[in-house]
Design an enzyme around this catalytic site. Structure first.
Site, PDB file in Angstrom:
ATOM      1  N   PHE A  14       0.906  -1.374   0.075  1.00 39.25           N
ATOM      2  CA  PHE A  14       0.179  -0.130  -0.231  1.00 39.25           C
ATOM      3  C   PHE A  14       1.102   1.259   0.031  1.00 39.25           C
ATOM      4  O   PHE A  14       1.023   2.102  -0.974  1.00 39.25           O
ATOM      5  CB  PHE A  14      -1.049  -0.107   1.220  1.00 39.25           C
ATOM      6  CG  PHE A  14      -1.404   1.148   1.505  1.00 39.25           C
ATOM      7  CD1 PHE A  14      -2.106   2.149   0.630  1.00 39.25           C
ATOM      8  CD2 PHE A  14      -1.558   1.618   3.085  1.00 39.25           C
ATOM      9  CE1 PHE A  14      -2.813   3.244   1.160  1.00 39.25           C
ATOM     10  CE2 PHE A  14      -2.177   2.789   3.389  1.00 39.25           C
ATOM     11  CZ  PHE A  14      -2.715   3.628   2.557  1.00 39.25           C
ATOM     12  N   ASP A  36      10.591  -6.940  -3.271  1.00 43.48           N
ATOM     13  CA  ASP A  36       9.310  -7.235  -2.632  1.00 43.48           C
ATOM     14  C   ASP A  36       9.121  -8.929  -2.596  1.00 43.48           C
ATOM     15  O   ASP A  36       9.421  -9.432  -3.508  1.00 43.48           O
ATOM     16  CB  ASP A  36       8.155  -6.382  -3.325  1.00 43.48           C
ATOM     17  CG  ASP A  36       6.919  -6.491  -2.533  1.00 43.48           C
ATOM     18  OD1 ASP A  36       6.426  -7.612  -2.033  1.00 43.48           O
ATOM     19  OD2 ASP A  36       6.396  -5.329  -2.195  1.00 43.48           O
ATOM     20  N   LYS A  37       8.726  -9.294  -1.680  1.00 45.38           N
ATOM     21  CA  LYS A  37       8.353 -10.647  -1.913  1.00 45.38           C
ATOM     22  C   LYS A  37       6.967 -11.008  -2.254  1.00 45.38           C
ATOM     23  O   LYS A  37       6.873 -12.336  -2.516  1.00 45.38           O
ATOM     24  CB  LYS A  37       8.370 -11.173  -0.102  1.00 45.38           C
ATOM     25  CG  LYS A  37       8.351 -12.580   0.081  1.00 45.38           C
ATOM     26  CD  LYS A  37       8.284 -13.094   1.566  1.00 45.38           C
ATOM     27  CE  LYS A  37       8.165 -14.381   2.120  1.00 45.38           C
ATOM     28  NZ  LYS A  37       8.050 -14.667   3.279  1.00 45.38           N
ATOM     29  N   THR A 127       6.013   2.956  12.719  1.00 43.19           N
ATOM     30  CA  THR A 127       4.692   3.276  12.961  1.00 43.19           C
ATOM     31  C   THR A 127       4.342   3.988  14.254  1.00 43.19           C
ATOM     32  O   THR A 127       5.348   3.805  15.260  1.00 43.19           O
ATOM     33  CB  THR A 127       3.976   2.046  13.021  1.00 43.19           C
ATOM     34  OG1 THR A 127       2.529   2.234  13.429  1.00 43.19           O
ATOM     35  CG2 THR A 127       4.468   0.936  13.580  1.00 43.19           C
ATOM     36  N   ASP A 128       3.511   4.627  14.820  1.00 42.70           N
ATOM     37  CA  ASP A 128       2.963   5.253  15.971  1.00 42.70           C
ATOM     38  C   ASP A 128       2.555   4.324  17.047  1.00 42.70           C
ATOM     39  O   ASP A 128       2.742   4.493  18.084  1.00 42.70           O
ATOM     40  CB  ASP A 128       1.878   6.292  15.707  1.00 42.70           C
ATOM     41  CG  ASP A 128       0.594   5.701  15.000  1.00 42.70           C
ATOM     42  OD1 ASP A 128       0.811   4.700  14.797  1.00 42.70           O
ATOM     43  OD2 ASP A 128      -0.412   6.443  14.912  1.00 42.70           O
ATOM     44  N   GLU A 129       2.531   2.923  16.293  1.00 40.95           N
ATOM     45  CA  GLU A 129       2.102   1.754  17.268  1.00 40.95           C
ATOM     46  C   GLU A 129       3.257   1.306  18.368  1.00 40.95           C
ATOM     47  O   GLU A 129       2.864   0.730  19.276  1.00 40.95           O
ATOM     48  CB  GLU A 129       1.679   0.652  16.492  1.00 40.95           C
ATOM     49  CG  GLU A 129       0.546   1.194  15.522  1.00 40.95           C
ATOM     50  CD  GLU A 129      -0.534   0.116  15.117  1.00 40.95           C
ATOM     51  OE1 GLU A 129      -0.398  -1.315  15.807  1.00 40.95           O
ATOM     52  OE2 GLU A 129      -1.161   0.024  14.136  1.00 40.95           O
ATOM     53  N   TYR A 152       2.682  -7.208  16.277  1.00 40.80           N
ATOM     54  CA  TYR A 152       2.803  -6.310  15.264  1.00 40.80           C
ATOM     55  C   TYR A 152       3.898  -5.180  15.666  1.00 40.80           C
ATOM     56  O   TYR A 152       4.847  -4.970  15.486  1.00 40.80           O
ATOM     57  CB  TYR A 152       1.752  -5.928  14.469  1.00 40.80           C
ATOM     58  CG  TYR A 152       2.265  -4.541  13.702  1.00 40.80           C
ATOM     59  CD1 TYR A 152       3.026  -4.863  12.402  1.00 40.80           C
ATOM     60  CD2 TYR A 152       1.437  -3.388  13.712  1.00 40.80           C
ATOM     61  CE1 TYR A 152       3.117  -3.575  11.742  1.00 40.80           C
ATOM     62  CE2 TYR A 152       1.749  -2.323  13.070  1.00 40.80           C
ATOM     63  CZ  TYR A 152       2.563  -2.304  12.089  1.00 40.80           C
ATOM     64  OH  TYR A 152       2.953  -1.375  10.947  1.00 40.80           O
ATOM     65  N   ALA A 153       3.194  -4.359  16.840  1.00 44.10           N
ATOM     66  CA  ALA A 153       3.896  -3.263  17.201  1.00 44.10           C
ATOM     67  C   ALA A 153       5.373  -3.473  17.969  1.00 44.10           C
ATOM     68  O   ALA A 153       6.057  -2.826  17.809  1.00 44.10           O
ATOM     69  CB  ALA A 153       2.898  -2.400  18.337  1.00 44.10           C
ATOM     70  N   LYS A 156       7.961  -4.109  15.377  1.00 46.29           N
ATOM     71  CA  LYS A 156       8.212  -2.705  14.685  1.00 46.29           C
ATOM     72  C   LYS A 156       8.970  -1.915  15.800  1.00 46.29           C
ATOM     73  O   LYS A 156       9.988  -1.331  15.403  1.00 46.29           O
ATOM     74  CB  LYS A 156       7.088  -2.168  14.119  1.00 46.29           C
ATOM     75  CG  LYS A 156       6.256  -2.524  13.277  1.00 46.29           C
ATOM     76  CD  LYS A 156       6.875  -2.606  11.828  1.00 46.29           C
ATOM     77  CE  LYS A 156       7.188  -1.196  11.134  1.00 46.29           C
ATOM     78  NZ  LYS A 156       7.778  -1.228   9.897  1.00 46.29           N
ATOM     79  N   VAL A 208     -17.434  -3.166  13.844  1.00 47.48           N
ATOM     80  CA  VAL A 208     -16.727  -2.317  14.944  1.00 47.48           C
ATOM     81  C   VAL A 208     -16.194  -2.914  16.104  1.00 47.48           C
ATOM     82  O   VAL A 208     -17.030  -3.684  16.571  1.00 47.48           O
ATOM     83  CB  VAL A 208     -17.537  -1.228  15.147  1.00 47.48           C
ATOM     84  CG1 VAL A 208     -16.761  -0.186  16.275  1.00 47.48           C
ATOM     85  CG2 VAL A 208     -17.786  -0.384  13.890  1.00 47.48           C
ATOM     86  N   PRO A 276      -8.134  -8.198  21.122  1.00 50.22           N
ATOM     87  CA  PRO A 276      -7.414  -8.349  22.421  1.00 50.22           C
ATOM     88  C   PRO A 276      -6.134  -7.545  22.267  1.00 50.22           C
ATOM     89  O   PRO A 276      -5.440  -7.168  21.565  1.00 50.22           O
ATOM     90  CB  PRO A 276      -6.706  -9.721  22.425  1.00 50.22           C
ATOM     91  CG  PRO A 276      -7.247 -10.682  21.247  1.00 50.22           C
ATOM     92  CD  PRO A 276      -7.944  -9.464  20.240  1.00 50.22           C
TER      93      PRO A 276
END
Ligand code: NAD
Ligand code: TYD
Length: 343
Positions: A14, A36-37, A127-129, A152-153, A156, A208, A276
């Site tokens: 993206f 790229d993979k 990332t902000d995460e 993920y966070a 990173k 949501v 979670p």
């Protein structure tokens, strides 16, 4: 400062594909090699109109494959690596976390080793995460402690720390940008804004998580690209820069914008079991980047509305994705949740 040859890892994803497009428009003298993979999120068609350009080429490979990365860099006489390549979705990291460590931590480490060996500059996309959940009266600044809360966070954050360690230990020329939640063209429809937009267009429920009062800074990918460009051209080596709008909205506000933009009924909304460890709020102070002369073009409301419109106008891009392997993931992630959902 100008750069000759760039290796853009994750350039078929993206943000990477938006950046490749933007960079080639702004720097037509530059050569770009996308490395790229081509995972499920990496799509050659994101750059379909550009592959014929003499300034763009593709190497299909894994950033964890040191020999292949080294060969791509030497063969194409790379000056700068920009690392977008990553596993990127929090929900996928909860379902299957190990590949996040493989790519986001070890893969970044391999890029650092090759950059060290060949004397290249490396810009890392973070990332902000990595800052974790942010209390109400604070906005993260670049020197804040990292406090990641999802696999993920955490992956990173580990990568950020390796990049900074290489700058300190080996004097490697590095910069880092930490982006807010991006929206815009070619975002894989597992992420919230494209998922909600495509579900709304198809008349399907909008799942949501929890009460929907979590807060995010929804920034347009165009502004992320100009922010990265600003740091590449004017950023201080060794420094970190936040990139976002500096303004947040709740997920329910984001859903309202998506549904209103697409003229769809709010009865599609379903409150489903929460993620979670769901971070309640991300919020970044972006003054350091503004200090380099950058400013965002889009406010978050317009960013979300334009993204939703792009999905309405580009069904040919996402319909094949949603009918393929995506369905298995969707069922695993949402079937039970939607069965127990509340309007
Ligand atoms: P994406 O999932 O759309 O694309 C990731 C790309 O990386 C794909 O092209 C994929 O094929 C490639 N890739 C994955 N593993 C690879 C590997 N081992 N070797 C080589 N290529 C590999 O991701 P995105 O949303 O474009 O995110 C790009 C970067 O920006 C990531 O580093 C992400 O952490 C960061 N980021 C994303 C956001 C966001 O809102 N999407 C916000 C801030 C930062
Ligand atoms: P997402 O796009 O996955 O980005 P991130 O988790 O990196 O912020 O999600 C954005 C927000 O939307 C986040 O608070 C989680 C929420 N969300 C939902 O409520 N439902 C969903 O189906 C998804 C994918 C996300």
């Amino acid at each position: 400062m100008t750069f000759g040859n760039l290796l853009i890892t994750g350039g078929c994803g993206f943000i990477g594909s938006n950046f490749v497009r933007y960079w080639l428009e702004q720097h037509p003298e530059s050569k770009v090699v996308v490395y790229d993979k081509l995972t499920y999120a990496g799509r050659k068609e994101n750059l379909a109109d550009l592959w014929d350009s003499p300034n763009l080429s593709l190497v299909v490979g894994d950033i964890g494959d040191m020999e292949a990365v080294r060969q791509a860099c030497t063969e194409h006489q790379i000056d700068l690596i920009v690392n977008f390549a990553a596993e990127t979705h929090v929900d996928q990291s909860i379902l299957g976390p190990l590949v996040f460590t493989d790519t986001n931590v070890r893969g970044t480490h391999v890029l650092l080793e090759v950059a060290r060996e060949l004397g290249l500059r490396l810009h890392h996309i973070s990332t902000d995460e990595v800052y974790g959940h942010i209390r109400d009266n604070h906005q993260s600044i670049e020197t804040d402690e990292l406090s990641p809360r999802s696999p993920y966070a955490a992956s990173k954050a580990a990568a950020d720390q390796l990049v900074q360690a290489y700058a300190i230990t080996y004097g490697l020329s590095v910069t880092i940008t930490r982006g807010a939640n991006n929206v815009g063209p070619y975002q894989y429809p597992e992420k919230a804004v494209p998922l909600f937009s495509t579900n709304a267009i198809l008349g399907e429920a909008i799942p949501v998580y929890g009460d929907g009062l979590q807060m995010r800074d929804y920034a347009h990918v165009y502004d992320h690209c100009t922010g990265i460009e600003t740091v590449l051209l004017k950023g201080q080596i060794g420094e970190v820069y936040n990139v976002g709008t500096g303004r947040e909205m709740t997920n329910l506000e984001m859903v309202d914008i998506v549904l209103d933009t697409l003229s769809k009924d709010h009865s599609l909304v379903r409150h489903v079991a929460d993620r979670p460890g769901h971070d309640r709020r991300y919020s970044m102070n972006v003054n350091k980047l503004r200090g380099l002369g950058w400013q965002p073009r889009y406010d978050p409301r317009r960013a979300v509305a334009e993204a939703a419109r792009w999905y309405a106008d580009n069904r040919a891009w996402w319909e094949p994705i949603r009918s393929g392997e995506f369905r298995d993931y969707y069922d695993r992630q949402y079937a039970e949740r939607l069965a127990g959902a509340k309007p």
